[in-house]
Design a protein around this motif. Sequence first.
Motif, short mmCIF file in Angstrom:
data_model
loop_
_atom_site.label_atom_id
_atom_site.label_comp_id
_atom_site.label_asym_id
_atom_site.label_seq_id
_atom_site.Cartn_x
_atom_site.Cartn_y
_atom_site.Cartn_z
N HIS A 1 13.09 58.44 46.02
CA HIS A 1 13.51 57.47 47.02
C HIS A 1 14.18 58.18 48.19
O HIS A 1 15.05 59.03 48.00
N PRO B 1 21.59 52.18 51.04
CA PRO B 1 21.26 51.50 49.79
C PRO B 1 20.88 50.03 49.95
O PRO B 1 20.12 49.49 49.15
N GLY C 1 15.71 50.04 49.79
CA GLY C 1 16.55 49.92 48.62
C GLY C 1 16.16 48.73 47.76
O GLY C 1 16.18 48.80 46.52
N LYS D 1 14.85 48.79 43.92
CA LYS D 1 15.45 47.96 42.87
C LYS D 1 14.40 47.11 42.17
O LYS D 1 14.39 47.01 40.94
N ASP E 1 17.24 59.59 43.92
CA ASP E 1 17.67 58.99 45.18
C ASP E 1 18.19 60.14 46.04
O ASP E 1 19.33 60.58 45.89
#
Length: 222
Positions: A7, A12, A17, A21, A38
Amino acid sequence: MNVFIVHAHPEPLSFNGALLKTATQTLNAAGHAVTVSDLHAMDFQPISDRRNFTTVADADYFKPQAEESFATDHDGFAADLETELLKLEACDLLLFQFPLWWFGLPAILKGWVDRVFAMGRVYGRGHTYDTGRFRGKRALLSLTTGGPAPIYAADGNNGDIMGILKPIHRGMLEFVGFDVLAPQLSYGPARASAEERAAMLAAWETRLAGLFDEQPIDVGRY
């Protein structure tokens, strides 16, 4: 299946983001093992230099490929790089989550490829394309754009999105042997309504449920 998501977005709470998720939750719920790098949260260093290695092939002249090959044979990758290599080698599906910046990968993600796709360990020695080390594994780009879909059509101002992505699809992923799935394209989320963004996330969730039944695309024809 083992899914490795790399990512690359500094915020975030961004739509990237949200896509991350959604992917993590959906794939975990389906029983897949998901590992995430990340890159901004990790403060990943994208510059490829001698810090990649604990070994030295030639102290007088730095040639990255030669040092990578030497490190492959002498267990010589730095700890942060070895960690990423092990994640890559363990995955059945590699997923890049990123915003399209200047028609390419963000610098931190390109730097990840520069460092992690190491000669000897990831490619080379007769292992590229059809003989690549990652044959039988899959890769997928999930990305956002700044503009709407029409400008990424063949007759749009920016040109065909598949042509823009070919250096990544062909020159990085297929080069090391991955079968490439069609990209997940989220066009212009910053300018979209809340309802439109919700629809994009729902479409991604739906696709993820059947992802491992998809056939690879023919990158060569784009």
